[in-house]
Design an enzyme around this catalytic site. Structure first.
Site, PDB file in Angstrom:
ATOM      1  N   HIS A   1       6.720  -7.986   6.734  1.00 43.46           N
ATOM      2  CA  HIS A   1       5.605  -7.752   5.375  1.00 43.46           C
ATOM      3  C   HIS A   1       5.236  -6.303   5.902  1.00 43.46           C
ATOM      4  CE1 HIS A   1       3.149  -7.977   2.015  1.00 43.46           C
ATOM      5  NE2 HIS A   1       2.281  -8.105   2.674  1.00 43.46           N
TER       6      HIS A   1
ATOM      7  N   GLU B   1      10.887 -12.051   3.645  1.00 41.94           N
ATOM      8  CA  GLU B   1       9.354 -12.114   3.598  1.00 41.94           C
ATOM      9  C   GLU B   1       9.197 -12.893   2.229  1.00 41.94           C
ATOM     10  OE1 GLU B   1       6.884  -8.748   2.437  1.00 41.94           O
ATOM     11  OE2 GLU B   1       8.650  -7.507   2.970  1.00 41.94           O
TER      12      GLU B   1
ATOM     13  N   SER C   1       1.706  -4.188  -0.596  1.00 43.59           N
ATOM     14  CA  SER C   1       1.144  -5.684  -0.661  1.00 43.59           C
ATOM     15  C   SER C   1       0.347  -5.925  -1.698  1.00 43.59           C
ATOM     16  CB  SER C   1       0.205  -6.127   0.552  1.00 43.59           C
ATOM     17  OG  SER C   1       0.392  -7.512   0.556  1.00 43.59           O
TER      18      SER C   1
END
Length: 334
Positions: free
Chosen positions: A297, A267, A174
């Site tokens: 995610h 996502e 991320s």
């Protein structure tokens, strides 16, 4: 002899089909229980939200056995060093084996060493590597530029410990994926050698949310609401002040090492992963983009319960071993 220009390559995503019942149940749970809470924060952010509570609560998570922990201090932040096996050295006196520099996700605002300890150790175990996890400075008190400095200092720590660059892999998920690329780019600017490879899980690669919000994957994402991206971009912009952070997709990417990107097909950050892969390919960087069918995610964090996550982590281990295999040095003759 003149340098050979990198050859641009069109990147074809590798689609990994199939979503188990467990993964579908996890996605549903996130959609009804977690995404609404994140949406409230995205609409009404403020100092009353305890950003540090999540990482503090995760202290109860137990680490993998067979590794030795050492808490260390970098110039401006803490880090954790988890070493597998004994402190052996190879024939040149460098530490034996591979080291992973792991950079946690959390939108530059939350999470930390505790929330991502199990994931980073699981990846290290799959790669038969040691791992340094950096507790980098975060928004809103610090700009993203400070986070990048901390990650570079983690890389320098591994170099100072004796790991050659071709035995180091930088990985992150991320926002940590953003930092993975940003760290490699910063190394280039500092004249430091690149690591053997980069691994990015569901990476954020573009701070401007417009492209993501225009895609159908954004609407289908079971975890990240659009309000979070808008608020994150605003907070990051205010923290950066007059010198905004350059997103990795907008940087000069030629010269980066081989890259593995894993992302779920539905996502919010699929658009970022896809765009980054295409621009890496255009810059002549070897890149593999794996698109996992309907996975949430950073689904790799659920490897204990999701078969897809376990396979993805195993794939990361294979990639790391392949990337560092060329640098393995034979033992000295007796």
């Amino acid at each position: 002899m003149a340098a050979v220009a990198p050859v641009a390559v069109a990147v074809e995503p590798q689609f990994v089909a199939g979503a188990s019942l467990r993964s579908q149940m996890l996605a549903h749970t996130m959609r009804v229980a977690v995404k609404p809470v994140l949406d409230v924060w995205g609409r009404y952010p403020g100092p009353l939200w305890p950003a540090g509570l999540l990482d503090m609560s995760a202290r109860i998570l137990q680490p993998t056995r067979g590794v030795r922990k050492r808490r260390i201090r970098l110039d401006d932040c803490d880090a954790e060093w988890w070493q597998r096996g004994g402190p052996g050295v190879d024939s040149d006196g460098a530490p034996a084996g591979t080291a992973i520099l792991y950079l946690h996700g959390g939108g530059f605002l939350t999470c930390g060493l505790n929330t991502h300890r199990i994931l980073s150790l699981r990846i290290a175990a799959a790669a038969d590597a040691s791992v340094l996890s950096v507790d980098y400075r975060m928004l809103p008190r610090h700009p993203i530029a400070d986070s990048i400095v901390d990650c570079v200092n983690g890389y320098r720590w591994l170099l100072d410990r004796g790991y050659p660059p071709d035995r180091i892999v930088v990985a992150g998920d991320s926002a940590g994926g953003f930092l993975t690329f940003a760290t490699a780019l910063a190394l280039e600017g500092l004249g430091l050698a690149q690591p053997a490879a980069l691994v990015a899980l569901s990476p954020l690669t573009e701070l401007d949310p417009a492209n993501k919000l225009a895609r159908r994957e954004g609407a289908a994402c079971p975890l990240i609401p659009r309000s979070v991206l808008l608020t994150l971009a605003d907070i990051a912009g205010r923290a950066d002040g007059p010198t905004p952070t350059v997103s990795p997709v907008d940087a000069v990417l030629a010269g980066l090492p081989p890259v593995l990107i894993q992302v779920g097909s539905t996502e919010m950050l699929y658009a970022d992963a896809e765009l980054m892969a295409q621009r890496l390919g255009a810059a002549g960087v070897p890149v593999t983009l794996e698109v996992w069918d309907r996975q949430v995610h950073v689904f790799q964090a659920a490897a204990d319960i999701l078969p897809e996550a376990a396979r993805a982590v195993a794939r990361i281990g294979e990639f790391v071993r392949e990337a560092t295999r060329a640098s393995e040095r034979p033992a000295a003759a007796g």
